[in-house]
Scaffold this active site. Structure first.
Site, PDB file in Angstrom:
ATOM      1  N   GLU A   1       1.098  -1.337   0.066  1.00 22.82           N
ATOM      2  CA  GLU A   1      -0.068   0.273   0.417  1.00 22.82           C
ATOM      3  C   GLU A   1       0.723   1.096  -0.119  1.00 22.82           C
ATOM      4  O   GLU A   1       1.473   1.585   0.967  1.00 22.82           O
ATOM      5  CB  GLU A   1      -1.090   0.381   1.080  1.00 22.82           C
ATOM      6  N   CYS A   2       1.163   2.193  -0.403  1.00 19.44           N
ATOM      7  CA  CYS A   2       1.351   3.396  -1.062  1.00 19.44           C
ATOM      8  C   CYS A   2       2.859   3.069  -1.129  1.00 19.44           C
ATOM      9  O   CYS A   2       2.880   3.217  -2.289  1.00 19.44           O
ATOM     10  CB  CYS A   2       0.786   4.187   0.275  1.00 19.44           C
ATOM     11  N   GLY A   3       3.354   3.506   0.299  1.00 17.87           N
ATOM     12  CA  GLY A   3       4.943   3.838   0.606  1.00 17.87           C
ATOM     13  C   GLY A   3       5.574   2.037  -0.099  1.00 17.87           C
ATOM     14  O   GLY A   3       6.109   2.204  -0.493  1.00 17.87           O
TER      15      GLY A   3
END
EC number: 6.3.5.9
Length: 587
Positions: A461-463
């Site tokens: 997720e994301c990072g």
């Protein structure tokens, strides 16, 4: 009425004649002489006439036993009469035989209970009710009013007093709950009505408050601010759901009597929200404080915070600096903040306010069912450390409840994934800040890429997505995702309704979830694994394969326990576990 029945020849409705069956309503049982007791329906006199009995309905010939309601009951010594051949046992009506009836479904939750709605992705609730005890909500008039300082300092001050303190944060934020965790010594939780559903606010709060003397909830933005689509998601909505009193933090800089109008508006805007009092922030002097208190004669003032640079928090473009970057420094700062809050706020009155909240019966959360046995538990390695500190505790607990063994590793310093890793979970954080360290740890990058090639499961997720790309601002990354990432693409923020376009570790194509995005980066290409609907329309993004899901979307598993089950099942069924480094990470 009885006379009219006698004139028309209608039978009295006080008694029913039926083969071997009598109805007694509030009547003692038959006497020793086996005589019939007098009727006492609707206050009839003891000498009332019983009247003619109606003949029994032949369609109900199966009801052969005597039924007594009230004082009547069978006395000992009366022999039971054998039923007729056409009468059924145990009062059941006679019916034609049929095949074996289907058994109850086998879909069970994390506690082994049958789900009320089998296969439904939403939690069903527990059969056990818990009582939500002392609690209060710290809200602000706006973002930046000082609610994080007051809420976190209050948690730390309560704890210094010897009370057991639990915490929660309204909304999807990761950083504030990290500070709450340091202040309370317990996991920081989230209460997000948009992602999890308003009905889960009570159960989630009860989980957060379990074993605590008080629950302190920090709001999001201003008290009444919520999602742009109108879905109930504000701090006020959570306060109403929890039946919790609200302490309003007011930025009092450069104002005096006008503060009364502001507070009056917040206290009367929604009568269902109990704004019990205020904490005044950024007060300049004793004279300033006196003017403010005079203007707020009708509103309790629980505390006054002066302008003090020691109460300013270090900031980052996504909010506060994460605890993981400087845990020792954060602890020292919170110790000082607790002392300041103790001096500036009336802790005893605030605790009394929290205890004034009525006890709220709440159903416990029903987590995911266990999908693997003890001998087949897959090891899920969770990226952690300063670069990856954004994970919901409820998510990790859901994976554990589904049967996974959850361990952590630090992609910046560990030389490879933990031994026997079956799945990797890489959440959000600030990989761009630690891009050089991540790129320099080539053994770890090779370990992750090898894990993917061997069929290991990955959810990012994301990072975590940035870490899996080929490069981040020119620094080499793991290369699991065929894309390059760059910072500075503008802020992307908001809730999303999403559906997968193909199979992934969270389910087949068409799996629907609700989540949240917040980032300043972009990938090229952007991917098309998810169809994302938000305030400004619909778009696509992310990357997926049967063993991979990598996107910017953050998901809270409390509202989707079946996703945890699916992910753990995929991990257990994945190809060869990663050989990894010696040891098993940090549990």
């Amino acid at each position: 009425m009885a006379g009219r029945r006698a004139e028309t020849g209608c039978a009295s409705r006080d008694r029913l004649a039926h083969p071997r069956r009598r109805v007694h309503l509030g009547v003692p049982g038959p006497r020793r002489h086996r005589g019939q007791g007098p009727p006492r329906l609707a206050g009839s006199q003891p000498d009332g006439h019983l009247g003619q009995l109606r003949p029994g309905d032949p369609r109900r010939d199966d009801l052969h036993r005597e039924i007594r309601v009230g004082a009547g009951r069978r006395r000992g010594g009366r022999p039971r009469v054998a039923p007729a051949a056409n009468q059924r046992h145990r009062h059941r009506a006679q019916r034609a035989g049929r095949g074996r009836r289907p058994r109850r479904h086998g879909d069970r939750d994390g506690q082994g209970e049958a789900r009320l709605r089998p296969g439904h992705p939403r939690p069903q609730g527990d059969r056990v009710l818990t009582a939500l005890g002392p609690r209060l909500v710290v809200a602000g008039t706006r973002s930046g009013a000082g609610k994080t300082t007051v809420a976190t300092g209050l948690m730390a001050a309560f704890r210094q007093r010897g009370w057991r303190v639990a915490s929660a944060k309204v909304g999807p934020d990761f950083i504030d709950p990290g500070y709450h965790s340091v202040a309370t010594g317990r996991p920081g939780r989230n209460l997000d009505p948009w992602m999890c559903g308003a009905d889960l606010m009570g159960p989630l709060a009860a989980r957060a408050a379990e074993g605590a003397d008080v629950l302190v909830v920090e709001g999001v933005m201003g008290l009444f601010d919520g999602a742009a689509d109108g879905t109930p998601s504000s701090t006020a909505e959570v306060a109403k759901r929890l039946g919790a009193p609200v302490v309003l933090v007011v930025d009092a800089a450069s104002t005096s009597q006008s503060v009364a109008a502001v507070v009056h508006g917040f206290r009367t805007w929604d009568p269902e929200v109990r704004v019990a009092g205020v904490v005044l922030n950024l007060v300049g002097s004793d004279n300033h404080e006196a003017m403010l208190r005079s203007a707020l004669a009708d509103a309790p003032v629980y505390g006054v915070l002066r302008r003090d640079d020691a109460m300013r928090w270090r900031s980052r473009h996504l909010g506060l600096q994460p605890v993981a970057e400087d845990p020792a420094g954060v602890r020292q700062a919170l110790d000082r903040l607790a002392v300041s809050i103790s001096e500036c706020c009336d802790l005893d009155e605030l605790m009394r306010l929290a205890r004034s909240a009525p006890s709220l019966p709440t159903a416990s959360l029903a987590g995911p069912r266990r999908v693997v046995g003890d001998r087949a538990r897959p090891l899920v390695a969770v990226a952690s450390g300063p670069a990856f500190s954004f994970s919901y505790p409820d998510n990790l607990e859901a994976l554990g409840a589904a049967g996974a063994e959850v361990v952590t590793f630090d992609p910046c310093v560990d030389e490879g994934l933990p031994a026997q890793t079956s799945a990797v979970l890489a959440g959000g954080g600030f990989p761009e800040v630690y891009a050089d360290a991540l790129a320099a740890n080539e053994p770890m990058l090779r370990s992750v890429a090898d894990h993917h090639r061997r069929g290991g499961v990955i959810w990012a997720e994301c990072g975590g997505l940035l870490w899996l790309t080929r490069s981040l601002d020119g620094s080499a990354m793991a290369g699991v995702v065929d894309a390059d990432a760059t910072m500075g693409g503008g802020r992307v923020l908001g809730y999303r309704s999403a559906a997968t376009t193909g199979p992934s570790p969270l389910g087949p194509a068409g799996t629907e979830v609700r989540g949240h995005e917040f980032h300043y980066s972009a990938t090229d290409p952007g991917g098309d694994a998810l169809v994302l609907a938000g305030r400004h329309g619909t778009t696509t993004g992310g990357f997926a394969a049967p063993h991979l899901l990598a996107s910017y979307l953050h998901i809270h598993l409390a509202s989707y326990p079946t996703l945890a089950e699916t992910f753990v099942s995929a991990a257990a069924q994945s190809a060869l576990p990663t050989s990894g480094t010696a040891g098993h990470g940090t549990r």
